[in-house]
Scaffold this motif. Structure first.
Motif, short mmCIF file in Angstrom:
data_model
loop_
_atom_site.label_atom_id
_atom_site.label_comp_id
_atom_site.label_asym_id
_atom_site.label_seq_id
_atom_site.Cartn_x
_atom_site.Cartn_y
_atom_site.Cartn_z
N VAL A 200 2.44 40.95 14.72
CA VAL A 200 1.77 40.12 13.71
C VAL A 200 2.32 38.70 13.85
O VAL A 200 3.52 38.47 13.76
CB VAL A 200 2.04 40.64 12.28
N LYS A 201 1.43 37.76 14.13
CA LYS A 201 1.88 36.37 14.35
C LYS A 201 2.12 35.68 13.00
O LYS A 201 1.29 35.78 12.10
CB LYS A 201 0.81 35.59 15.13
N ARG A 202 3.22 34.97 12.90
CA ARG A 202 3.56 34.26 11.67
C ARG A 202 2.43 33.30 11.25
O ARG A 202 2.16 33.14 10.06
CB ARG A 202 4.90 33.49 11.89
N GLU A 203 1.77 32.71 12.24
CA GLU A 203 0.71 31.72 11.93
C GLU A 203 -0.48 32.37 11.20
O GLU A 203 -1.28 31.67 10.59
CB GLU A 203 0.15 31.04 13.19
N THR A 204 -0.59 33.71 11.29
CA THR A 204 -1.73 34.35 10.61
C THR A 204 -1.42 34.59 9.14
O THR A 204 -2.25 35.09 8.40
CB THR A 204 -2.09 35.70 11.27
N LEU A 205 -0.18 34.27 8.72
CA LEU A 205 0.21 34.51 7.32
C LEU A 205 0.41 33.18 6.60
O LEU A 205 0.78 32.18 7.22
CB LEU A 205 1.53 35.30 7.26
N SER A 206 0.18 33.19 5.28
CA SER A 206 0.35 31.95 4.50
C SER A 206 1.58 31.97 3.62
O SER A 206 1.72 31.13 2.73
CB SER A 206 -0.88 31.76 3.59
N ILE A 207 2.47 32.96 3.82
CA ILE A 207 3.63 33.07 2.92
C ILE A 207 4.52 31.82 2.98
O ILE A 207 4.78 31.28 4.05
CB ILE A 207 4.51 34.32 3.20
N LYS A 208 4.96 31.39 1.79
CA LYS A 208 5.84 30.22 1.74
C LYS A 208 7.16 30.53 1.04
O LYS A 208 8.15 29.88 1.27
CB LYS A 208 5.15 29.03 1.06
N CYS A 209 7.16 31.55 0.17
CA CYS A 209 8.44 31.88 -0.43
C CYS A 209 8.51 33.34 -0.85
O CYS A 209 7.49 34.03 -0.93
CB CYS A 209 8.79 30.94 -1.58
N ALA A 210 9.75 33.77 -1.07
CA ALA A 210 9.98 35.16 -1.48
C ALA A 210 11.00 35.19 -2.60
O ALA A 210 11.91 34.37 -2.63
CB ALA A 210 10.49 35.99 -0.30
N PHE A 211 10.83 36.15 -3.51
CA PHE A 211 11.86 36.45 -4.51
C PHE A 211 12.56 37.70 -4.00
O PHE A 211 11.89 38.69 -3.68
CB PHE A 211 11.23 36.72 -5.88
N ALA A 212 13.87 37.65 -3.91
CA ALA A 212 14.60 38.80 -3.39
C ALA A 212 15.69 39.20 -4.36
O ALA A 212 16.47 38.35 -4.80
CB ALA A 212 15.20 38.47 -2.03
N GLY A 213 15.74 40.46 -4.71
CA GLY A 213 16.74 40.91 -5.67
C GLY A 213 16.85 42.41 -5.70
O GLY A 213 16.40 43.09 -4.77
N ALA A 214 17.44 42.92 -6.77
CA ALA A 214 17.66 44.35 -7.03
C ALA A 214 18.85 44.92 -6.28
O ALA A 214 19.26 46.03 -6.55
CB ALA A 214 16.41 45.20 -6.77
N GLU A 215 19.39 44.19 -5.32
CA GLU A 215 20.58 44.66 -4.61
C GLU A 215 21.37 43.46 -4.12
O GLU A 215 20.80 42.37 -3.95
CB GLU A 215 20.18 45.57 -3.44
N PRO A 216 22.67 43.64 -3.90
CA PRO A 216 23.47 42.50 -3.45
C PRO A 216 23.14 42.09 -2.02
O PRO A 216 22.78 42.94 -1.21
CB PRO A 216 24.91 43.03 -3.50
N TYR A 217 23.19 40.83 -1.75
CA TYR A 217 23.04 40.34 -0.37
C TYR A 217 23.77 39.02 -0.25
O TYR A 217 23.98 38.33 -1.24
CB TYR A 217 21.58 40.23 0.07
#
Ligand code: ADP
Ligand code: ZN
Length: 437
Positions: A200-217
């Protein structure tokens, strides 16, 4: 930077006003709590029989800590403060450390929770024109519905995708032009591995941000996800006992998570002595919820380890920030007498570019001694059949870990995508030592 505020009058409220508001809400919470069987007794023992017994915020300290075991003892309705007919929903914790605990919500509680979530989401720069794919479990777990409601509150188009099934996730992202995603950090890393595998090519996606949680990182894991997926990642913290997500969230500065102090009173204590730590020092986070009537909780011991930032944030919000959670006080492993937090291991390995997106920590008995094995995946561009670079990498991981945790572990390298990926929270540690020795 052009910061966005969902409720500027609250998010930027002067500290003095914020504390007056907390006191007023704390008194209301006492009134609610006196209707529960658990707190009626516990507050009476502390000499609190009406809201008038709380004169200042420091009177909160008269109430003893509430623990997960208290919640379990009060199961099912010992903490319920409203008639059952007024309850519209319940949620339960994931049960990471034992029997799950149950929390009840009134209709107003749900509305308030959605408002806190909306503040979090809007504060990252997202808004009505965004398409939000919520890639976390729905159901009793609070992560799914929590972010879902918040997303709707700010007017985003919410796709209730749920966790798992990466092929379907990519299809949804492409079909609807998803711009924002929410998942555990381990699932985000898995998504990236699968993206490469599926071509899956990154250019085919429009994602700009993510919320990440529920576990430590670690910060390195955040940077890794941001670099690989070319997005901004915002840390999201919460626990079902405090509603779920929406307790603390990063703003666009990405320098710690603002705790919504008009909804929660936060303290940080030494987990052994239970005395407050000095401002800025690390300890266990203790939370009192002020934004839920159906299940009041005072001075809840989260077991999560963090510290306050002592400086105000550049975004102008007055609500204090906590640092990344480094784990739970009960996560600590004692390996041949040495204290090790899984987060220390993660920090070392996720900072290495040859190391892949998944890892596992195994502790076993080897005769009388404890044996630590760190299994990590490697990046797909490293060939498994060429032993020389692999051995060099193993030695490098071993030496860096030894320097950081004072233990020399066995290191196993695994092909990209070969270690198990749970759908919910990542299970990073397998402690196979017999329990009662
Ligand atoms: P359980 O306690 O059974 O895991 P929850 O599903 O309510 O139940 O999970 C809450 C816990 O998840 C928190 O107490 C914390 O340990 C962890 N957690 C949640 N968000 C984060 C985060 N952003 N960073 C680190 N840990 C987190
Ligand atoms: Zn900020």
């Amino acid at each position: 930077m052009n910061f966005q505020y969902w409720q500027p009058e609250i998010e930027k409220m002067p500290r003095g006003d914020l504390e007056s508001l907390q006191l007023q809400k704390l008194k209301a919470a006492i009134v609610n709590a006196l209707r529960t069987t658990f707190y009626k007794e516990r507050l009476a023992k502390a000499g609190i029989t009406s809201a008038d017994d709380i004169k200042t915020l420091s009177d909160l300290k008269r109430i003893p800590f509430t623990t997960k075991n208290d919640l379990r003892d009060g199961f099912p309705y010992g903490f319920l403060s409203i008639p059952k007919d007024d309850v519209v929903r319940l949620h339960a914790s994931s049960g990471t450390t034992g029997i799950p605990t149950t929390i009840y919500f009134s209709r107003d509680d749900i509305k308030r929770w959605a408002t806190y979530m909306a503040r979090c989401i809007y504060g990252t720069g997202c808004g009505r024109s965004d398409v939000f794919q919520n890639m976390i479990s729905y159901g009793l777990f609070t992560g799914g519905l929590g972010l879902h409601q918040g997303g709707e509150e700010v007017g985003m188009l919410v796709i209730p995708a749920g966790a798992g099934n990466t092929a379907r996730q990519f299809k949804l992202m492409q079909d609807f032009g998803t711009t924002v995603i929410h998942a555990t950090p381990s699932f985000l890393l898995h998504v990236e591995s699968k993206m490469r595998e599926a071509g899956v090519k990154r250019e085919t996606l429009s994602i700009k941000c993510a919320f990440a949680g529920a576990e430590p990182y670690s910060e390195d894991t955040r940077k890794r996800i941001e670099g690989l997926l070319k997005i901004d990642v915002y840390n999201s913290y919460g626990l079902s006992e405090m509603n779920g997500p929406g307790v603390a969230f990063e703003c666009q500065c990405k320098e710690g998570m603002h705790i919504w102090e008009d909804g929660y009173i936060a303290e940080i204590v030494n987990p052994d002595t239970l005395e407050p730590v000095k401002d800025g020092e690390r300890g266990e986070l203790i939370l009192t919820i002020l934004c839920r009537e159906a299940t009041p909780l005072f001075r809840y011991r989260t077991r999560d380890l963090t510290s306050f930032y002592t400086e105000p944030c550049a975004c102008g919000r007055t609500h204090r920030r906590i640092r990344r959670i480094t784990g739970r006080s009960d996560d600590m492993l004692i390996i041949n007498g040495v204290n090790v937090f899984p987060s220390q291991i993660e920090e070392v390995i996720m900072g290495m570019k040859e190391v892949g997106n998944n890892y596992l920590i195994v502790v076993e008995k080897d005769g009388a001694l404890d044996k630590l094995t760190v299994k990590t995946e490697i990046m797909p561009d490293i060939f498994m059949d060429d032993s020389r670079p692999l051995n060099a990498l193993k030695d490098k991981i071993k030496a860096t870990l030894q320097a950081s945790i004072s233990i020399s572990p066995r290191v196993e390298l695994h092909e990209s995508g070969s270690l198990p990926v749970p759908e919910g929270k990542a299970v990073r540690v397998q402690d196979l030592r017999p329990k009662d020795v």
